[in-house]
Design a protein around this motif. Structure first.
Motif, PDB file in Angstrom:
ATOM      1  N   ILE A 151      -4.439   3.083 -10.376  1.00 58.35           N
ATOM      2  CA  ILE A 151      -4.994   2.341  -9.237  1.00 58.35           C
ATOM      3  C   ILE A 151      -3.919   1.020  -8.820  1.00 58.35           C
ATOM      4  O   ILE A 151      -3.858   0.236  -9.752  1.00 58.35           O
ATOM      5  CB  ILE A 151      -6.309   1.821  -9.256  1.00 58.35           C
ATOM      6  N   ASP A 152      -3.246   1.106  -7.855  1.00 55.76           N
ATOM      7  CA  ASP A 152      -2.469  -0.331  -7.476  1.00 55.76           C
ATOM      8  C   ASP A 152      -3.557  -1.314  -7.021  1.00 55.76           C
ATOM      9  O   ASP A 152      -4.135  -1.231  -6.150  1.00 55.76           O
ATOM     10  CB  ASP A 152      -1.706   0.322  -6.001  1.00 55.76           C
ATOM     11  N   PRO A 153      -3.354  -2.169  -7.945  1.00 55.62           N
ATOM     12  CA  PRO A 153      -4.380  -3.329  -7.852  1.00 55.62           C
ATOM     13  C   PRO A 153      -3.935  -4.232  -6.492  1.00 55.62           C
ATOM     14  O   PRO A 153      -4.704  -5.079  -6.105  1.00 55.62           O
ATOM     15  CB  PRO A 153      -4.132  -4.230  -9.271  1.00 55.62           C
ATOM     16  N   TYR A 154      -2.845  -4.434  -6.017  1.00 52.69           N
ATOM     17  CA  TYR A 154      -2.440  -4.965  -5.041  1.00 52.69           C
ATOM     18  C   TYR A 154      -2.850  -4.437  -3.667  1.00 52.69           C
ATOM     19  O   TYR A 154      -2.932  -5.051  -2.674  1.00 52.69           O
ATOM     20  CB  TYR A 154      -0.766  -5.391  -4.888  1.00 52.69           C
ATOM     21  N   GLU A 155      -3.221  -3.149  -3.604  1.00 53.88           N
ATOM     22  CA  GLU A 155      -3.268  -2.285  -2.435  1.00 53.88           C
ATOM     23  C   GLU A 155      -5.111  -2.289  -2.089  1.00 53.88           C
ATOM     24  O   GLU A 155      -5.523  -1.690  -1.284  1.00 53.88           O
ATOM     25  CB  GLU A 155      -2.776  -0.996  -2.336  1.00 53.88           C
TER      26      GLU A 155
END
Length: 137
Positions: free
Chosen positions: A73-77
């Motif tokens: 999972i992209d934590p920034y998105e």
């Protein structure tokens, strides 16, 4: 209490203790039916003690994975709020400096997540309930 929980996370080593003993659905149900976020107490899952933390805002986790295919999972998105974090104290001790930077997302009420596909690169939108990709970004 279910309305106050939007996401349920568990660290990788704690999950390894119970992954062959309880299904993800049963584990999520246990959390929803067995805790009160106003007075969280330890629970036992298949004989192992688990601590729970409730974090109302983004937990700032380093790496997060989904169960289906362990997509990153992209934590920034993705912004996560109203989180329950599960962990076994003995499993945490196995990490260097007792830091578990990798978490598995067991449950979310978000309709979709931005993930890095398991077999590729770039970002894709994944349907949270089915684990299927719905859009390549």
């Amino acid at each position: 209490m279910k309305n106050n929980i939007q996401n349920i996370f568990i660290d990788l080593k704690s999950y390894e203790l119970i992954q062959s003993k309880i299904s993800v659905d049963a584990l999520v149900s246990l959390v929803f039916n067995g805790i009160d976020i106003l007075k969280i107490q330890p629970i036992f899952i298949k004989g192992y003690p688990f601590m729970l933390e409730y974090r109302s805002n983004n937990p700032h986790l380093t790496y997060m994975y989904t169960i289906p295919g362990y997509h990153t999972i992209d934590p920034y998105e993705n912004e996560f709020t109203k989180n329950v974090i599960l962990y076994n104290p003995k499993a945490i001790e196995a990490y260097e400096d007792n830091f578990c930077g990798a978490e598995i997302l067991l449950y979310t009420n978000k309709p979709s997540l931005i993930v890095i596909p398991y077999d590729g690169n770039g970002l894709s939108r994944m349907d949270s309930s089915t684990g299927k990709f719905i859009q390549r970004l």
